[in-house]
Scaffold this motif. Sequence first.
Motif, PDB file in Angstrom:
ATOM      1  N   UNK A   3     -32.017 -32.720 -18.721  1.00  0.00           N
ATOM      2  CA  UNK A   3     -30.875 -31.867 -19.103  1.00  0.00           C
ATOM      3  C   UNK A   3     -29.693 -32.733 -19.526  1.00  0.00           C
ATOM      4  N   UNK A   4     -29.445 -33.780 -18.762  1.00  0.00           N
ATOM      5  CA  UNK A   4     -28.329 -34.678 -19.105  1.00  0.00           C
ATOM      6  C   UNK A   4     -28.557 -35.345 -20.460  1.00  0.00           C
ATOM      7  N   UNK A   5     -29.821 -35.653 -20.727  1.00  0.00           N
ATOM      8  CA  UNK A   5     -30.177 -36.334 -21.967  1.00  0.00           C
ATOM      9  C   UNK A   5     -29.865 -35.524 -23.219  1.00  0.00           C
ATOM     10  N   UNK A   6     -29.685 -34.217 -23.041  1.00  0.00           N
ATOM     11  CA  UNK A   6     -29.392 -33.360 -24.206  1.00  0.00           C
ATOM     12  C   UNK A   6     -27.900 -33.327 -24.538  1.00  0.00           C
ATOM     13  N   UNK A   7     -27.103 -33.972 -23.706  1.00  0.00           N
ATOM     14  CA  UNK A   7     -25.651 -33.994 -23.935  1.00  0.00           C
ATOM     15  C   UNK A   7     -25.238 -35.288 -24.635  1.00  0.00           C
ATOM     16  N   UNK A   8     -23.995 -35.333 -25.096  1.00  0.00           N
ATOM     17  CA  UNK A   8     -23.503 -36.565 -25.734  1.00  0.00           C
ATOM     18  C   UNK A   8     -23.198 -37.588 -24.642  1.00  0.00           C
ATOM     19  N   UNK A   9     -23.152 -38.892 -24.988  1.00  0.00           N
ATOM     20  CA  UNK A   9     -22.878 -39.916 -23.962  1.00  0.00           C
ATOM     21  C   UNK A   9     -21.570 -39.669 -23.201  1.00  0.00           C
ATOM     22  N   UNK A  10     -20.540 -39.197 -23.906  1.00  0.00           N
ATOM     23  CA  UNK A  10     -19.250 -38.957 -23.245  1.00  0.00           C
ATOM     24  C   UNK A  10     -19.350 -37.814 -22.233  1.00  0.00           C
ATOM     25  N   UNK A  11     -20.091 -36.773 -22.609  1.00  0.00           N
ATOM     26  CA  UNK A  11     -20.260 -35.630 -21.701  1.00  0.00           C
ATOM     27  C   UNK A  11     -21.099 -36.028 -20.491  1.00  0.00           C
TER      28      UNK A  11
ATOM     29  N   UNK B 282     -24.012 -25.571 -19.918  1.00  0.00           N
ATOM     30  CA  UNK B 282     -24.332 -24.141 -19.845  1.00  0.00           C
ATOM     31  C   UNK B 282     -25.190 -23.742 -21.041  1.00  0.00           C
ATOM     32  N   UNK B 283     -24.898 -24.346 -22.178  1.00  0.00           N
ATOM     33  CA  UNK B 283     -25.656 -24.073 -23.398  1.00  0.00           C
ATOM     34  C   UNK B 283     -27.104 -24.557 -23.247  1.00  0.00           C
ATOM     35  N   UNK B 284     -27.267 -25.709 -22.576  1.00  0.00           N
ATOM     36  CA  UNK B 284     -28.615 -26.247 -22.328  1.00  0.00           C
ATOM     37  C   UNK B 284     -29.412 -25.257 -21.481  1.00  0.00           C
ATOM     38  N   UNK B 285     -28.784 -24.721 -20.425  1.00  0.00           N
ATOM     39  CA  UNK B 285     -29.455 -23.742 -19.563  1.00  0.00           C
ATOM     40  C   UNK B 285     -29.804 -22.478 -20.350  1.00  0.00           C
ATOM     41  N   UNK B 286     -28.856 -22.053 -21.210  1.00  0.00           N
ATOM     42  CA  UNK B 286     -29.097 -20.838 -22.008  1.00  0.00           C
ATOM     43  C   UNK B 286     -30.319 -21.017 -22.915  1.00  0.00           C
TER      44      UNK B 286
END
Lengths: 167, 136
Positions: free
Chosen positions: A111-119, A159-163
């Motif tokens: 899940x974390x991997x789907x976010x940007x490095x800063x996020x 939240x978008x990842x979960x959606x």
Amino acid sequence: MEPRARLHQATFEQLVEPLLERAGAYARALVGNRTDAEDAVQDALLKGYRNLARYDNSRAFKGWWFSILRNCCLDLIRRRKVQGKIFGWTQTRRPVTSDPDVGQTQELLVRLGQLTPLQREILELRYFGDCSYHDIAESLRIPEGTVMSRLHAARQALAEVYRKEEK
Amino acid sequence: MTPFDPAELSGLLDGELSLERAEEMRHLLTSDPTLHEQYERLVRLNAVWKSDSSRLVFRPQVSLTGGLMAHRLIIACLVLSIVLIRLTLKLVPQPIEIGVALVLFAFLLGWGLRLVLRETEEDCHWLVERSASGTT
């Protein structure tokens, strides 16, 4: 060892002691397994102690030490990349099967991997490191207001990842 | 009331707003159902992540004294090895002595350079983070 050095060591150990469990979780989230996380924390312990003279008392100790820990984790990942090139490993986050929570760890990391490095960076500090805004600001060298807005954006992205997963 | 920033919902959730501002935000939440729903979603996500991330918590078996001892032992072994190599080289012909000394020198130079470069790389890492946040 001279008494002064012994006092420094004891003080440093007292400061770090309550942070160890969260440091373990934070390092584990970054490097992907418990064994490497332990190595990174040990490394950060030594580096922090050696750089204690550079620490400014007015700054948040946790944030300062976590920035050292973060660099130790990044060094470890970098070393692993080099080893990967030499020995032909393909993963940079190499899970170890002896890790009892490897399933859950992988889920979180995916899940974390789907976010940007800063996020990712800010969520790792907030949730795994249990850092306050003040600690995060110190660790990332950004204003506390930026921490709040960046953390909020990261939560929205999560939240978008979960959606997406629910669909 | 000062203008509302959506990021303040996170600040309220984490207890990072001033008491006065938190009170204003709570008042705003009771008067705006959409905002309240948004906040509730954030609360649920926060609870899930808090519980999920706590699974990774463990106590690393680390020791400062042990680490310092190991580090000193490595340095002592390194110095001892160099002294032993130097002494052994006295027994071999001069060209071999010079050759081995050059290899040793190159190794130490490489090690020193690596330390300096790594330091620079870390500095750059901070610079990148700072410029990304707009603080440089």
